[in-house]
Design an enzyme around this catalytic site. Structure first.
Site, short mmCIF file in Angstrom:
data_model
loop_
_atom_site.label_atom_id
_atom_site.label_comp_id
_atom_site.label_asym_id
_atom_site.label_seq_id
_atom_site.Cartn_x
_atom_site.Cartn_y
_atom_site.Cartn_z
N GLU A 193 0.83 -1.21 0.00
CA GLU A 193 0.00 0.00 0.00
C GLU A 193 0.87 1.26 0.00
O GLU A 193 1.84 1.37 0.75
CB GLU A 193 -0.90 -0.02 1.24
CG GLU A 193 -1.87 1.14 1.35
CD GLU A 193 -2.79 0.98 2.56
OE1 GLU A 193 -3.68 1.84 2.71
OE2 GLU A 193 -2.63 0.01 3.33
N LYS A 207 -9.21 3.35 -2.26
CA LYS A 207 -9.58 2.62 -1.04
C LYS A 207 -10.92 3.11 -0.52
O LYS A 207 -11.16 4.31 -0.38
CB LYS A 207 -8.49 2.81 0.01
CG LYS A 207 -8.65 1.98 1.27
CD LYS A 207 -7.43 2.18 2.17
CE LYS A 207 -7.44 1.27 3.38
NZ LYS A 207 -6.22 1.45 4.20
N CYS A 245 -5.84 -3.04 1.66
CA CYS A 245 -5.67 -3.24 3.10
C CYS A 245 -6.99 -3.46 3.84
O CYS A 245 -7.58 -4.53 3.76
CB CYS A 245 -4.88 -2.07 3.68
SG CYS A 245 -4.17 -2.42 5.31
#
Length: 270
Positions: free
Chosen positions: A47, A117, A150
């Site tokens: 990430e 994200k 994530c």
């Protein structure tokens, strides 16, 4: 079910190298070249690998603005030169603010595919990033891939969404920090098994400010026997062929399409 052709996939477990962004991209080029030499068709970096993940600075926009179109063009050239596709993250300026982005560079493509994200973790992420609004699904090399970042993978709904859209593999750039080992040990393999897919989870190592990242990057198949995990202190390339063994994905898709059967429920009150 027709089995997809064998596809060799890799992940890169490391911390963002020191130096300028151009120097980081040079390191990315060397990593992708190493993956190419190992026969990897697609490589996943952790990430925000380009910019660093945790930058508690009032100038997050400034950091995001350092990633120029020229830098993205150079990354596209690396994919073209090596023939290796790769997923790599960075801060990205958008009309709504700064996004935590994962860029997908495919050989022969003029511009990357980009995912933002959606599940922002903790007060710091929520204060500096704007949330993404939808999934990213793409076809490459005879496979269908989804991208999450994530914390996204910790929500079964988001992985199930990718599976319901036909993804047989979900790619997850990650910055999982101590003491959250349970996520890597239990949740990530569970997401692969419960959806009958593969999950490629590329985590950071090292430290940024007060955060220490735990590694444990992994390639998980739809059965526990196909899982390989990098040691916490491992640096560099982990790779394996994506499994072609039979998986319950057809059943999973059928359940998703039909919806969970409704049953009469009795709630007992004490």
């Amino acid at each position: 079910m027709t089995r997809p052709p064998e596809f060799h996939i890799g992940l890169w477990q490391e911390e963002t190298p020191p130096g300028t962004l151009s120097e980081v991209i040079d390191q990315v080029g060397r990593a992708v070249a190493q993956a190419h030499a190992a026969g990897v068709a697609l490589l996943v970096f952790p990430e925000c690998y380009l910019t660093g993940y945790y930058r508690p600075s009032p100038d997050v926009h400034g950091i995001a603005r350092t990633v120029s179109q020229g830098h993205l063009t150079r990354l596209s050239q690396i994919a073209d030169e090596t023939g290796v596709a790769f997923v790599i993250g960075a801060y990205q300026v958008t009309a709504q603010g700064v996004a935590n982005a994962a860029h997908v560079f495919l050989p022969g493509s003029s511009a990357p595919l980009t995912y933002h994200k959606r599940a922002l973790y903790g007060d710091w992420e929520k204060s500096v990033f704007t949330s993404g609004t939808g999934p990213l699904i793409f076809d490459y090399g005879g496979r269908r891939f989804g991208v999450l970042i994530c914390f996204d993978v910790e929500f079964p709904e988001l992985v199930r969404e990718a599976a319901s859209l036909g993804a047989d593999t979900v790619l997850v750039p990650t910055a999982l920090m101590a003491p959250e080992d349970d996520v890597a040990d239990f949740l990530v393999p569970a997401r692969a098994i419960e959806n009958g897919i593969s999950v490629v989870y590329a985590n950071r190592i090292g430290a940024e400010q007060e955060l220490t990242f735990i590694g444990k990057s992994q390639i998980c198949g739809p059965h526990s026997s196909s899982r390989i995990v990098a040691a916490a202190g491992f640096r560099g390339l982990l790779h394996a062929p994506l499994t072609t063994e039979a998986a319950p994905i057809d059943y999973v898709k059928e359940v998703v399409a039909q919806g969970i059967p409704r049953r009469e429920t009795t709630i007992l009150k004490g």
